[in-house]
Scaffold this motif. Structure first.
Motif, short mmCIF file in Angstrom:
data_model
loop_
_atom_site.label_atom_id
_atom_site.label_comp_id
_atom_site.label_asym_id
_atom_site.label_seq_id
_atom_site.Cartn_x
_atom_site.Cartn_y
_atom_site.Cartn_z
N LEU A 1 0.81 -1.21 0.00
CA LEU A 1 0.00 0.00 0.00
C LEU A 1 0.85 1.27 0.00
O LEU A 1 0.33 2.38 0.15
CB LEU A 1 -0.92 0.01 1.22
CG LEU A 1 -1.98 -1.11 1.27
CD1 LEU A 1 -2.74 -1.06 2.59
CD2 LEU A 1 -2.94 -1.02 0.09
N GLY A 2 2.17 1.09 -0.15
CA GLY A 2 3.07 2.24 -0.23
C GLY A 2 3.38 2.89 1.10
O GLY A 2 3.75 4.07 1.15
N LYS A 3 3.26 2.14 2.19
CA LYS A 3 3.56 2.68 3.52
C LYS A 3 4.94 2.22 3.98
O LYS A 3 5.35 1.09 3.69
CB LYS A 3 2.51 2.19 4.52
CG LYS A 3 1.07 2.48 4.11
CD LYS A 3 0.75 3.95 4.19
CE LYS A 3 -0.70 4.22 3.79
NZ LYS A 3 -1.66 3.58 4.69
N PRO A 4 5.67 3.07 4.69
CA PRO A 4 7.00 2.68 5.15
C PRO A 4 6.93 1.60 6.23
O PRO A 4 5.99 1.58 7.03
CB PRO A 4 7.58 3.98 5.71
CG PRO A 4 6.38 4.79 6.09
CD PRO A 4 5.32 4.45 5.09
N GLU A 5 7.92 0.74 6.25
CA GLU A 5 7.97 -0.30 7.28
C GLU A 5 8.32 0.34 8.61
O GLU A 5 9.16 1.23 8.70
CB GLU A 5 9.02 -1.35 6.91
CG GLU A 5 9.13 -2.47 7.92
CD GLU A 5 10.09 -3.57 7.47
OE1 GLU A 5 10.75 -4.17 8.33
OE2 GLU A 5 10.17 -3.82 6.24
N GLN A 6 7.64 -0.13 9.66
CA GLN A 6 7.88 0.42 10.98
C GLN A 6 8.46 -0.65 11.89
O GLN A 6 7.92 -1.75 11.98
CB GLN A 6 6.56 0.96 11.56
CG GLN A 6 5.97 2.11 10.78
CD GLN A 6 4.71 2.66 11.43
OE1 GLN A 6 4.27 2.16 12.45
NE2 GLN A 6 4.15 3.70 10.84
N PRO A 7 9.55 -0.35 12.58
CA PRO A 7 10.12 -1.33 13.50
C PRO A 7 9.18 -1.59 14.66
O PRO A 7 8.40 -0.71 15.06
CB PRO A 7 11.41 -0.66 13.97
CG PRO A 7 11.17 0.81 13.78
CD PRO A 7 10.29 0.93 12.58
N ALA A 8 9.24 -2.80 15.19
CA ALA A 8 8.33 -3.16 16.28
C ALA A 8 9.12 -3.70 17.47
O ALA A 8 10.04 -4.51 17.30
CB ALA A 8 7.34 -4.22 15.80
N MET A 9 8.73 -3.25 18.65
CA MET A 9 9.29 -3.81 19.87
C MET A 9 8.64 -5.16 20.12
O MET A 9 7.49 -5.39 19.77
CB MET A 9 9.02 -2.89 21.06
CG MET A 9 9.60 -1.50 20.95
SD MET A 9 9.02 -0.41 22.29
CE MET A 9 9.78 -1.20 23.73
N ALA A 10 9.37 -6.06 20.75
CA ALA A 10 8.79 -7.33 21.18
C ALA A 10 7.85 -7.08 22.35
O ALA A 10 7.99 -6.08 23.08
CB ALA A 10 9.88 -8.31 21.58
N PRO A 11 6.85 -7.95 22.56
CA PRO A 11 5.90 -7.73 23.65
C PRO A 11 6.55 -7.55 25.02
O PRO A 11 6.13 -6.69 25.80
CB PRO A 11 5.02 -8.98 23.61
CG PRO A 11 5.09 -9.45 22.21
CD PRO A 11 6.48 -9.13 21.75
N HIS A 12 7.57 -8.36 25.29
CA HIS A 12 8.18 -8.24 26.62
C HIS A 12 8.88 -6.90 26.81
O HIS A 12 8.97 -6.39 27.93
CB HIS A 12 9.16 -9.40 26.87
CG HIS A 12 10.41 -9.36 26.06
ND1 HIS A 12 10.51 -9.96 24.82
CD2 HIS A 12 11.62 -8.78 26.30
CE1 HIS A 12 11.73 -9.77 24.34
NE2 HIS A 12 12.41 -9.05 25.21
#
Length: 702
Positions: free
Chosen positions: A490-501
């Motif tokens: 959809l042309g959106k930049p990838e966003q880094p994600a924190m792990a749940p913990h």
């Protein structure tokens, strides 16, 4: 082989009981209660032992599957790689969003998602790209009236006070059976002992319910009530408190408004009016009101039976007003707000109501979700915004939402469906792709939701019991990877994600108990949990309303009183009324696939009073047809004087007779689905919550 000891909180219901699990290699050899858990103190129920069955269940999917039509015309399932599953899903969702708009994608999230913290922390990684108006969840067939009332009165959907059962003198309970549920919107492990302690110290437990439940059998007093009339009973109680000058808000007076307006608005809701419809005598209603007001500490609590009915929001609103008017809100021995270590009240939006409506019936949203009772029509009705693709997560709405057969049929017309789920069940059998997460024992665990409703402030985090299998993904990783793929298309930049913990660690360090040095590392050093002390008064500071006040004269609720009054000016139809029921060895439909939870006598029976059976010429143990406006089921009838005359009861979650499911034990104990007779048109108009209790039905010999 060396035996290892692991500490864990059971995630199968809201009680979050602490467990000690012993393993030898890949085998679980023992599951016992953790006596050092500060909340549960060693209590467990039979569900906890079934964690082993869940983990080892051969029917549980271990890899993604896709549905293909064979040469024989039958659907078959093929294992596929994660790359194929995620790429195909992202591509199909992107195509439908691009061609038809984002509202063409529907989302349904089931009850188990709140028991699995990765599903809560990372949903937004995917759904930020699917900002659809067509979002649904189990909330609107369960506890939506609780959240709506809390939004109105306290300013936040999650500010729900719970009974301080260990210190109260008088507990008035409606539509709840905590001996079967272990508490609901009330985390109260070992509740039977707590209730017995209440009566042992000369306190009083009064249960109002159309069935003499397991909880009612240990109560000081039980009163039968006609389903759907609880609002009349509650309003009559509140009316009595006002008319007999028994109100005493006490410390709440300084920041509470509108009680006088409420008193005026409910003048017509007398005990005599209630008695004519509830089956509870007017003098009994007045006595209960006087006893409640006279108790040093009292609390009124209502749960599923009063939420899932045509006046669910009114019921929950009046319950809060009873506690407020008598000064029992925010008081030890009354109802109190918890202060969880990771405080989701601080980190989530307060919610909203009726900011947009459903396309077909104009039903109100709550917290950006539409009532689940309208999901089928939003799929099957053509026009702009029609749902053409559906994402389901940890949910089985074919069995858990009203008029399930209608939804079952509607799902067949979707262009694409994907399910994040470990089973091929009555709903996911319609999916094109199923994405199974790891077993609960293969990832770490923190209870984000249920510490918020606990009877004591505690906190615990536990590591995984088993290593994550090679080639598998946790639920949060599925959301993250699928979100990245869809966003890219959809042309959106990838966003880094924190792990749940990592999110939990941050929440602990910034939360209300941060001064105690809480961190994930500290919880790891205390695997049985840390006691943070009893619930304490914290108003008005805890309020999330703009001016830190409680406005009792909620305009929407007061306006809805007219609907209630007008309905009960009409004569009763004389039809039987259907209610559900819960068993301690059950919870949701997926828990029927474990032998130790379904063994024994058939639990999927229709309970009926002997007098009603005699009137119909029905003998105990025979098959009968239970019918409503939308459908019928054939079921074995069980005679019991524990039912109020005029009321029948069928448990929820059964109905495992659909073609194509893969749950062998459940199929062998198929039962029938109560939601094949509940009515998608029968709602609490005010909130949009499904009214699956009090449905008019008929019963005849099959």
């Amino acid at each position: 082989m060396a035996r290892k000891t692991h500490y864990r909180a059971c995630h199968l219901c809201e009680a979050i009981c602490g467990l000690v699990i012993e393993t030898e290699g890949a085998d679980i050899v023992s599951i016992k209660g953790d006596k050092t858990d500060p909340l549960s103190q060693g209590h467990i129920c039979p569900k906890a032992v079934a964690l082993k069955d869940l983990h080892t269940d051969p029917d549980r999917l271990r890899a993604p599957v896709k549905r293909v039509r064979g040469d024989d015309g039958e659907d078959h399932w093929e294992d596929i790689s994660w790359d194929e599953a995620l790429d195909t899903t992202a591509t199909r969702l992107a195509q439908i969003i691009t061609e038809r708009g984002v509202n063409a994608v529907g989302i349904y999230m089931g009850n188990p998602s709140v028991h699995n913290y990765g599903m809560m922390t990372h949903q937004s990684n995917l759904f930020q790209h699917i900002r659809s108006n067509n979002r649904f969840s189990a909330t609107s067939v369960d506890q939506l009236p609780h959240h709506l009332t809390s939004l109105w009165l306290y300013g936040h959907k999650l500010l729900i006070p719970v009974p301080d059962v260990d210190n109260t003198d008088y507990l008035l309970m409606l539509g709840a059976n905590p001996l079967a549920s272990n508490g609901s919107i009330w985390t109260v492990p070992g509740v039977k002992k707590r209730l017995q302690a209440l009566t042992a110290r000369d306190g009083k437990l009064v249960v109002i319910d159309p069935r003499r439940t397991e909880t009612a059998t240990i109560a000081s007093e039980h009163q039968f009530i006609r389903p759907g009339t609880d609002a009349l009973f509650l309003l009559a109680l509140l009316n009595t408190l006002f008319s007999e000058h028994l109100t005493k808000p006490g410390a709440l007076t300084a920041f509470t408004t509108g009680l006088d307006a409420v008193a005026t608005a409910i003048e017509t809701f007398t005990p005599e009016l209630a008695a004519a419809h509830t089956g509870i005598k007017a003098d009994v209603i007045r006595r209960i009101a006087r006893e409640f007001a006279a108790a040093d500490n009292a609390v009124c609590y209502g749960r599923m039976g009063v939420s899932t009915q045509a006046y669910g929001a009114l019921c929950q609103w009046v319950i809060q007003l009873i506690n407020i008017a008598t000064g029992n809100l925010d008081k030890p021995g009354g109802s109190l707000f918890a202060t969880p270590a990771v405080d989701t009240v601080m980190t989530s939006s307060p919610g909203g109501h009726d900011r947009h409506q459903s396309r077909v019936r104009n039903l109100p949203e709550f917290d950006r979700e539409l009532p689940s009772a309208c999901l089928a029509e939003e799929i099957s009705t053509p026009g702009e915004g029609q749902i053409r693709a559906l994402f389901t997560g940890a949910g089985n709405p074919v069995l858990s939402t009203p008029n399930g057969r209608q939804l079952d049929s509607a799902l067949e017309g979707l262009e694409f469906m994907v399910s994040l789920d470990p089973y091929i069940n009555e709903t996911t059998r319609h999916a094109d792709i199923i994405l199974p997460p790891t077993s609960a024992l293969e990832h770490d665990h923190y209870d984000i939701s249920f510490h918020l409703f606990a009877v004591r402030n505690t906190t615990r985090h536990n590591e995984a019991v088993f290593d994550k299998p090679e080639g598998s993904l946790h639920d949060w990783e599925i959301f993250n990877q699928l979100g990245n793929r869809l966003g890219k298309l959809l042309g959106k930049p990838e966003q880094p994600a924190m792990a749940p913990h990592e999110i939990i660690d941050l929440g602990l360090q910034l939360g209300p108990h941060s001064s105690e040095g809480l961190s994930l590392e500290k919880l790891r050093q205390n695997p049985s949990g840390i006691d943070l002390g009893p619930l304490r008064p914290q108003l008005p500071e805890r309020l999330a309303t703009a001016e830190k006040t409680i406005r009792c004269d909620t305009p929407q609720a007061i306006a809805d009183l007219r609907r209630l009054f007008d309905e009960f000016q009409q004569p009763d139809t004389g039809k039987l009324r259907l209610i559900g029921r819960r068993h301690v060895r059950s919870n949701n439909s997926w828990m029927h696939n474990y032998h130790r939870l379904v063994k024994g006598r058939d639990r999927c029976t229709l309970m009926m009073h002997p007098d009603d059976m005699a009137n119909q010429g029905i003998a105990p143990g025979t098959r009968v047809t239970l019918a409503s406006r939308v459908g019928s089921v054939d079921v074995t009838v069980e005679a019991t004087k524990d039912m109020m005359p005029g009321v029948v009861s069928l448990p929820h979650g059964f109905g495992h007779d659909r073609h194509g499911i893969r749950m062998k034990t459940a199929i062998a104990h198929a039962g029938v689905s109560c939601n094949d007779v509940t009515d998608d048109q029968y709602l609490d108009v005010l909130s949009g919550n499904a009214a699956v209790n009090g449905v008019p039905v008929t019963v005849r010999r099959a």
